[in-house]
Design a protein around this motif. Structure first.
Motif, PDB file in Angstrom:
ATOM      1  N   ASP A 188      11.564  30.682  38.072  1.00 60.74           N
ATOM      2  CA  ASP A 188      10.818  29.468  38.421  1.00 60.74           C
ATOM      3  C   ASP A 188       9.790  29.791  39.511  1.00 60.74           C
ATOM      4  OD1 ASP A 188       9.875  27.011  39.169  1.00 60.74           O
ATOM      5  OD2 ASP A 188      11.841  26.036  39.185  1.00 60.74           O
ATOM      6  N   LEU A 189       8.589  30.133  39.074  1.00 60.99           N
ATOM      7  CA  LEU A 189       7.546  30.578  40.000  1.00 60.99           C
ATOM      8  C   LEU A 189       7.090  29.451  40.920  1.00 60.99           C
ATOM      9  CD1 LEU A 189       5.661  32.829  40.957  1.00 60.99           C
ATOM     10  CD2 LEU A 189       4.099  32.233  39.099  1.00 60.99           C
ATOM     11  N   ALA A 190       6.992  28.239  40.366  1.00 62.76           N
ATOM     12  CA  ALA A 190       6.520  27.107  41.178  1.00 62.76           C
ATOM     13  C   ALA A 190       7.495  26.839  42.320  1.00 62.76           C
ATOM     14  CB  ALA A 190       6.359  25.869  40.300  1.00 62.76           C
ATOM     15  N   ALA A 191       8.788  26.847  42.014  1.00 64.55           N
ATOM     16  CA  ALA A 191       9.792  26.621  43.053  1.00 64.55           C
ATOM     17  C   ALA A 191       9.757  27.758  44.075  1.00 64.55           C
ATOM     18  CB  ALA A 191      11.182  26.510  42.421  1.00 64.55           C
ATOM     19  N   ALA A 192       9.540  28.976  43.561  1.00 60.35           N
ATOM     20  CA  ALA A 192       9.479  30.135  44.453  1.00 60.35           C
ATOM     21  C   ALA A 192       8.332  29.975  45.439  1.00 60.35           C
ATOM     22  CB  ALA A 192       9.303  31.412  43.633  1.00 60.35           C
ATOM     23  N   ARG A 193       7.188  29.551  44.933  1.00 58.77           N
ATOM     24  CA  ARG A 193       6.030  29.390  45.820  1.00 58.77           C
ATOM     25  C   ARG A 193       6.270  28.290  46.841  1.00 58.77           C
ATOM     26  NH1 ARG A 193       1.444  30.102  41.073  1.00 58.77           N
ATOM     27  NH2 ARG A 193       1.296  32.365  41.233  1.00 58.77           N
ATOM     28  N   ALA A 194       6.912  27.207  46.400  1.00 61.72           N
ATOM     29  CA  ALA A 194       7.188  26.104  47.328  1.00 61.72           C
ATOM     30  C   ALA A 194       8.083  26.586  48.458  1.00 61.72           C
ATOM     31  CB  ALA A 194       7.837  24.942  46.565  1.00 61.72           C
ATOM     32  N   MET A 195       9.085  27.391  48.119  1.00 63.55           N
ATOM     33  CA  MET A 195       9.992  27.874  49.170  1.00 63.55           C
ATOM     34  C   MET A 195       9.306  28.886  50.094  1.00 63.55           C
ATOM     35  SD  MET A 195      13.800  28.146  47.632  1.00 63.55           S
ATOM     36  CE  MET A 195      13.294  28.753  46.056  1.00 63.55           C
ATOM     37  N   ALA A 196       8.431  29.693  49.495  1.00 65.94           N
ATOM     38  CA  ALA A 196       7.734  30.702  50.301  1.00 65.94           C
ATOM     39  C   ALA A 196       6.860  30.039  51.361  1.00 65.94           C
ATOM     40  CB  ALA A 196       6.898  31.597  49.408  1.00 65.94           C
ATOM     41  N   GLU A 197       6.356  28.842  51.035  1.00 65.20           N
ATOM     42  CA  GLU A 197       5.483  28.140  51.981  1.00 65.20           C
ATOM     43  C   GLU A 197       6.251  27.562  53.161  1.00 65.20           C
ATOM     44  OE1 GLU A 197       3.219  25.093  50.071  1.00 65.20           O
ATOM     45  OE2 GLU A 197       2.271  26.517  48.708  1.00 65.20           O
ATOM     46  N   GLN A 198       7.563  27.273  52.947  1.00 65.65           N
ATOM     47  CA  GLN A 198       8.348  26.659  54.019  1.00 65.65           C
ATOM     48  C   GLN A 198       8.614  27.694  55.103  1.00 65.65           C
ATOM     49  OE1 GLN A 198      11.961  25.123  52.369  1.00 65.65           O
ATOM     50  NE2 GLN A 198      10.865  24.061  50.717  1.00 65.65           N
ATOM     51  N   THR A 199       8.201  27.400  56.297  1.00 70.53           N
ATOM     52  CA  THR A 199       8.401  28.385  57.357  1.00 70.53           C
ATOM     53  C   THR A 199       9.456  27.959  58.361  1.00 70.53           C
ATOM     54  OG1 THR A 199       6.442  27.402  58.343  1.00 70.53           O
ATOM     55  CG2 THR A 199       6.148  29.528  57.253  1.00 70.53           C
ATOM     56  N   GLU A 200       9.910  26.706  58.263  1.00 70.15           N
ATOM     57  CA  GLU A 200      10.924  26.270  59.242  1.00 70.15           C
ATOM     58  C   GLU A 200      12.262  26.964  58.987  1.00 70.15           C
ATOM     59  OE1 GLU A 200      10.714  23.096  56.037  1.00 70.15           O
ATOM     60  OE2 GLU A 200       9.348  24.373  57.145  1.00 70.15           O
ATOM     61  N   LYS A 201      12.489  27.363  57.719  1.00 73.30           N
ATOM     62  CA  LYS A 201      13.696  28.133  57.416  1.00 73.30           C
ATOM     63  C   LYS A 201      13.311  29.449  56.773  1.00 73.30           C
ATOM     64  CE  LYS A 201      17.638  25.138  57.086  1.00 73.30           C
ATOM     65  NZ  LYS A 201      18.909  24.998  56.380  1.00 73.30           N
ATOM     66  N   ILE A 202      14.141  30.454  57.034  1.00 73.70           N
ATOM     67  CA  ILE A 202      13.887  31.745  56.404  1.00 73.70           C
ATOM     68  C   ILE A 202      14.675  31.817  55.102  1.00 73.70           C
ATOM     69  CG2 ILE A 202      14.261  34.246  56.616  1.00 73.70           C
ATOM     70  CD1 ILE A 202      13.881  33.884  59.650  1.00 73.70           C
ATOM     71  N   HIS A 203      13.976  32.058  54.016  1.00 73.56           N
ATOM     72  CA  HIS A 203      14.655  32.184  52.727  1.00 73.56           C
ATOM     73  C   HIS A 203      14.925  33.648  52.424  1.00 73.56           C
ATOM     74  CE1 HIS A 203      13.246  28.051  52.241  1.00 73.56           C
ATOM     75  NE2 HIS A 203      14.168  27.930  51.288  1.00 73.56           N
ATOM     76  N   LEU A 204      16.166  33.934  52.100  1.00 74.45           N
ATOM     77  CA  LEU A 204      16.508  35.298  51.694  1.00 74.45           C
ATOM     78  C   LEU A 204      17.001  35.283  50.255  1.00 74.45           C
ATOM     79  CD1 LEU A 204      18.466  36.722  54.789  1.00 74.45           C
ATOM     80  CD2 LEU A 204      16.003  36.779  54.346  1.00 74.45           C
ATOM     81  N   GLY A 205      16.615  36.323  49.517  1.00 68.45           N
ATOM     82  CA  GLY A 205      17.042  36.411  48.124  1.00 68.45           C
ATOM     83  C   GLY A 205      15.857  36.736  47.236  1.00 68.45           C
ATOM     84  N   VAL A 206      16.054  36.549  45.938  1.00 64.92           N
ATOM     85  CA  VAL A 206      14.981  36.864  44.998  1.00 64.92           C
ATOM     86  C   VAL A 206      14.157  35.604  44.753  1.00 64.92           C
ATOM     87  CG1 VAL A 206      14.408  37.720  42.702  1.00 64.92           C
ATOM     88  CG2 VAL A 206      16.401  38.642  43.911  1.00 64.92           C
ATOM     89  N   PHE A 207      12.901  35.635  45.179  1.00 59.76           N
ATOM     90  CA  PHE A 207      12.007  34.503  44.927  1.00 59.76           C
ATOM     91  C   PHE A 207      11.601  34.462  43.461  1.00 59.76           C
ATOM     92  CE2 PHE A 207      11.406  34.813  49.479  1.00 59.76           C
ATOM     93  CZ  PHE A 207      11.174  33.503  49.877  1.00 59.76           C
ATOM     94  N   PHE A 208      11.264  35.625  42.951  1.00 61.84           N
ATOM     95  CA  PHE A 208      10.711  35.638  41.593  1.00 61.84           C
ATOM     96  C   PHE A 208      11.079  36.927  40.899  1.00 61.84           C
ATOM     97  CE2 PHE A 208       7.143  36.506  38.602  1.00 61.84           C
ATOM     98  CZ  PHE A 208       7.371  35.445  37.747  1.00 61.84           C
ATOM     99  N   LYS A 209      11.313  36.797  39.599  1.00 68.08           N
ATOM    100  CA  LYS A 209      11.661  37.968  38.808  1.00 68.08           C
ATOM    101  C   LYS A 209      11.329  37.667  37.351  1.00 68.08           C
ATOM    102  CE  LYS A 209      15.790  40.452  37.317  1.00 68.08           C
ATOM    103  NZ  LYS A 209      17.214  40.669  37.577  1.00 68.08           N
ATOM    104  N   ASP A 210      10.583  38.546  36.739  1.00 63.78           N
ATOM    105  CA  ASP A 210      10.275  38.381  35.323  1.00 63.78           C
ATOM    106  C   ASP A 210      10.139  39.756  34.669  1.00 63.78           C
ATOM    107  OD1 ASP A 210       9.392  37.876  32.795  1.00 63.78           O
ATOM    108  OD2 ASP A 210       7.668  36.639  33.382  1.00 63.78           O
ATOM    109  N   PRO A 211      11.232  40.223  34.069  1.00 68.12           N
ATOM    110  CA  PRO A 211      11.206  41.589  33.512  1.00 68.12           C
ATOM    111  C   PRO A 211      10.334  41.712  32.259  1.00 68.12           C
ATOM    112  CG  PRO A 211      13.351  40.557  33.129  1.00 68.12           C
ATOM    113  CD  PRO A 211      12.544  39.567  33.905  1.00 68.12           C
ATOM    114  N   SER A 212       9.783  40.589  31.797  1.00 66.07           N
ATOM    115  CA  SER A 212       8.970  40.680  30.575  1.00 66.07           C
ATOM    116  C   SER A 212       7.520  41.059  30.863  1.00 66.07           C
ATOM    117  CB  SER A 212       9.009  39.352  29.815  1.00 66.07           C
ATOM    118  OG  SER A 212       8.263  38.387  30.521  1.00 66.07           O
TER     119      SER A 212
END
Lengths: 318, 631
Positions: free
Chosen positions: A263-287
């Motif tokens: 989910d790229l859109a959700a990934a981008r939304a979370m990447a923009e949030q700076t009040e919390k640090i997100h850890l994990g895989v934001f995006f992955k598409d092996p195709s």
């Protein structure tokens, strides 16, 4: 073991019998400062190499210049410690010519997002199969305390003594904006279990796996992630079966969000949030297409090439 | 001046036949009017018929200049000879121009012989726009200051008799005119047209052939002279191509498998050809994100396997220098082709210059010894790639190949290379490293060492651009840096010991020795021949190795009273304001030769944005030697 069949003839037949211990991947003694996050990354990488039983002579670490770029010296694999900002072109050439090698790239924040920014964007787009670590401590350490693109705003350094003028660059947002990027993750040096699990997920992804590793420099930026280190609630783990799987962290990090790495859109939304640090895989598409696969050409023997060239020259015959 | 009329004369006298050892033709037009195709076919057929040929593109600097302006002059010069032609010559003998403005451009560049025949499209004289007519009249007036023979030709009107749009195909009409004047084999021309338009329809081919024949018959009826240049059948099979094509095909012959590049004029066409054919040889062109990355990718590929190359031009060389230093320091073999253009900065992107010699030798910072080669002919562009690959690998260093826009865009036939499988790189040897083999196991005599390639069991080490010892361990001690510097430098001395002195063109003693390098060889030797015919005691020599230089140069110099380089780069002239013997900035080869021989080497250099003319070099020789050999 991830080795291509084409290499079997050159492998020592005993290799199949040999179990590599972590210590067999150790090179020179690491000379980073005590307390430096680089030690933690090095240990996780050695653990990964042993867990995956990567053959040292089939494994390649490419780095640029900076504290973190000393990395290859401390491993007993092949290493290429090249130019500031330019690890990725070298890695690209290696992978293009020798796609069967396991290629890892280690860069710092200045290396990757400042002097090497152009190469970084394009390498993500090429999406060649390599594991790429950006060790981000928000400062130039080797050259003694200069502001980097990821230095927090207001942070005082030798080059910006009144405090960093600009808001810091957000490398995850940038990575998620690159066409054909196929793996973007973030982890932290002070959460070794997460760091290891993230690197493992990155290694297993076929494509350009970009991992930003948040770090503190014990000398110049010891406090930049202090609040997050002391208060796990400031960190949100992105969890998913296809992302970073580290159940042992559930007790520490209660703030979790279920995030599908597709989910790229959700990934981008979370990447923009700076009040919390997100850890994990934001995006992955092996195709996503991988450049070394797209460009793969069948090898030819010298005799074949000579015969073909002779014919080619006839096109220019007088 | 004898301006011939274009009107047909009844029962013309048989044409006058001009028997000459050489003749130079230009076809000039606005860009996109097909002049180049016309010239290429004419040149190819002339070569096939057994004439020596040198073709050079006349390229406007703008992508799309407005029509009918002198700056937009585009086309080709074709110099034909009884024997091999080695350069573009002095002035043109016959021109076909599609408008009078592009013709004017050539006139203003002093490109036209006083006796030149100028066939010019004359529809502009009858144009509805009075400004165009005025421009035509002004041009004719300007051209009348020289005794040219101007022949107006109603090209488009003639073409209109068989096609609807004469703009397309006028070039074939022009080709027909040339075919008649030079008595070219029409069957071969038609074959060549078929080859040129092989991607187009049968209809396109047929129309082009009709226009060709129309031009041929028009010339039959209207042109009162023919040019006859003796032909000689070639003893060996020949190929005809430009220097960039020769570089590309030479790279394949050398066994290289990767060309990493970034677009830059005039180097890019090397990659155009390779992009078309390389994959079927198991190779590839990687278009990198920038010049720096192109060099880095080539280094990465070379390090991991067979030698790769990168191709660029001046500004690109500047960007690559940091990586060149890395390749030299880590002893990763690399071939870099620099197709020189006018500089500094963006300079003259499409024009020839030899101004990158010192940059090629010294642009990398620190002490960065490497090999620099310069092919002198288009044929050498092919073979030098084989040499370059082998030297890069044997000496584990950077080999720079300096060509220039003159070689890149010049087209000439040369003997078809007899390919050798041994030129091809051997398959990668991934055997375990030998007991005790070190990443830099320098032979202390020669500095040579065998490299270890990733994948070789037991060879794990980290290559580094930091100063390092023979185990590739970072070393800061002055002793190690002194030793490793010596080992990298020694390789050049070893290479030089294997070379032979450059041959001297002409007697080994005389009043003047001309020293050249790169694409100027043909023009220099032609000038030397002409000067010797005048009784001047001049010889020449030509360097292919610029770093290290060929041995025995000082000894050769000793046979002459004066030594002078001829180069296409800038130098101050004694007599210019403020210029003294002490502060005079000399030609770049002169600079190197003075430093390495302590001989007071003079220079004659020019940066005209075009290849040097043999006639200009002859003038320079006359100016620097006692006349008539009376020393």
């Amino acid at each position: 073991m991830s080795i291509s069949c084409g290499l079997l003839p050159v492998l020592n037949l005993d290799a199949g019998e040999h179990q590599y211990e972590m210590s067999e991947y150790e090179g020179a003694k690491a000379r980073w400062c005590p307390g430096c996050g680089d030690h933690s990354v090095l240990t996780s990488v050695q653990r990964l190499l042993a867990a995956e039983q990567l053959i040292p002579d089939q494994t390649m670490f490419v780095s640029g210049i900076g504290c973190s770029s000393r990395f290859p010296h401390y491993l007993k694999t092949y290493g290429f410690h090249g130019l500031h900002g330019r690890a990725l072109p070298v890695a690209t050439g290696i992978k293009l010519h020798r796609p069967e090698l396991n290629v890892f790239v280690v860069m710092g924040d200045g290396d990757c997002t400042s002097i090497g920014a152009g190469h970084w964007l394009h390498a993500m787009r090429y999406n060649m199969d390599m594991t790429v670590m950006m060790l981000d401590n928000g400062i130039y350490g080797l050259t003694k305390n200069q502001t980097s693109p990821t230095t927090p705003q207001g942070f005082k350094s030798n080059t910006q003594p009144k405090g960093s003028w600009l808001p810091p660059m957000n490398p995850i947002e940038i990575a998620l904006g690159v066409t054909n990027a196929s793996f973007v993750a973030q982890t932290a040096e002070w959460a070794p279990a997460h760091l290891y699990a993230t690197l493992r997920a990155a290694y297993h992804h076929k494509g350009f796996s970009f991992v930003r590793i948040l770090q503190r420099c014990p000398v110049f930026t010891p406090l930049i992630f202090q609040q997050a280190v002391q208060d796990p609630a400031r960190i949100t783990l992105m969890v998913h079966d296809d992302g970073v799987v580290a159940p042992e962290l559930n007790n520490i990090y209660s703030s979790q969000v279920h995030h599908d790495p597709r989910d790229l859109a959700a990934a981008r939304a979370m990447a923009e949030q700076t009040e919390k640090i997100h850890l994990g895989v934001f995006f992955k598409d092996p195709s996503k297409p991988r450049y070394e696969e797209t460009r793969r050409v069948a090898p030819h023997t010298p005799a074949e090439r000579v015969a073909l060239l002779d014919k080619e020259l006839d096109r220019y015959a007088v | 001046m004898s301006a011939a009329s274009s009107s047909a004369t009844a029962a013309p006298a048989p044409p006058k036949v001009l028997r000459v050892p050489e003749h130079t033709v230009e076809i000039v037009s606005d860009s996109g009017e097909g002049a180049q195709k016309c010239a290429q076919i004419f040149a190819a057929v002339s070569a096939k018929m057994g004439n020596g040929v040198w073709t050079v593109e006349l390229i406007p600097a703008e992508i799309q200049p407005p029509p009918r302006v002198p700056e937009g002059a585009s086309g080709n010069r074709v110099r034909l000879g009884e024997h091999a032609v080695t350069n573009w010559g002095d002035r043109t003998n016959l021109v076909i121009a599609f408008n009078e403005q592009v013709l004017l451009a050539r006139h203003r560049l002093d490109a036209l012989d006083d006796d030149a025949v100028l066939l010019v499209e004359d529809k502009w004289a009858r144009d509805d726009d009075p400004e165009i007519v005025a421009a035509w009249n002004a041009a004719m007036k300007e051209l009348s200051t020289r005794p040219y023979r101007i022949v107006p030709v109603a090209m488009e009107d003639e073409c209109l008799t068989i096609v609807d749009n004469p703009k397309k195909g006028k070039n074939m009409f022009a080709l027909g005119i040339l075919a008649r004047i030079y008595d070219r084999d029409m069957t071969r021309i038609k074959d060549q047209i078929a080859h040129s338009f092989r991607k187009k329809s049968e209809e396109v081919y047929a129309q082009n052939v009709s226009l060709l024949e129309l031009g041929y018959h028009w010339a039959e009826d209207h042109i009162d002279f023919r040019v006859e240049i003796p032909t000689h059948a070639a003893e060996k099979p020949l190929v005809v191509m430009n220097g960039n094509e020769a570089i590309a095909l030479g790279a394949i012959a050398s066994g290289m498998e990767l060309c990493a590049m970034y677009p830059i004029t005039p180097a890019t066409s090397v990659s155009h050809l390779l992009s078309e054919v390389f994959e079927k040889f198991g190779g590839m062109v990687h278009q990198a994100e920038d010049e720096i990355a192109a060099c880095g990718v080539a280094i990465g590929a070379s390090y991991a396997g067979k030698v790769a190359f990168t191709v660029t031009s001046g500004p690109g060389l500047a960007l690559k220098t940091e990586f060149l230093g890395l390749a030299i320091m880590t002893e990763v073999p690399l071939v870099l082709v620099n197709v020189q253009r006018g500089g500094p900065s963006t300079g003259l992107p499409t024009k020839v210059e030899q101004s990158d010699l010192l940059a090629a030798l010294f642009a990398a910072t620190g002490d960065a010894p490497h090999i620099v080669l310069a092919p002198a002919t288009i044929e050498e562009c092919f073979h030098i790639m084989v040499t370059a690959r082998r030297l890069a690998e044997t000496f584990r260093t950077v080999v720079m190949v300096l060509t220039d826009a003159n070689l890149a865009t010049g087209v000439t036939p040369y003997p078809k290379p007899e390919l050798d499988e041994r030129w091809q790189a051997a398959p990668l040897d991934l055997a375990p490293v030998r007991e005790g083999q070190k990443p830099y196991g320098w032979n202390t005599e020669t500095g040579l060492t065998q490299r270890i390639i990733p994948g070789q069991p037991g060879g794990m080490h980290t290559l580094t651009g930091l100063s390092h010892d023979e185990n590739s361990k970072v070393a800061y001690s002055s002793g190690i840096h002194q030793h490793s510097s010596a080992m990298r430098s020694r390789k050049l001395a070893v290479l030089q010991s294997l070379l032979t002195p450059p041959p001297v063109y002409g007697p080994a003693k005389g009043d003047l020795l001309i020293v050249g390098w790169g694409s100027t060889k043909g023009a220099i030797e032609e000038a030397v021949d002409r000067a010797r015919a005048e009784g001047i005691k001049v010889s020449s020599t030509h360097l292919r190795f610029l770093s290290p230089m060929e041995p025995g140069i000082k000894k050769i110099f000793a046979g002459f009273k004066k030594v002078m380089t001829v180069e296409i780069n800038y130098s101050d002239e004694i007599g210019d304001p403020y210029v003294t013997e002490e502060n005079r900035r000399r030609g770049q080869l002169a600079f190197l030769l003075r430093a390495s021989t302590l001989v007071d080497v003079d220079c004659w250099t020019r940066v005209p944005g075009e290849p040097l003319r043999p006639g200009s070099i002859l003038e320079a020789i006359r100016g620097r030697t006692p006349r008539g050999g009376a020393a």
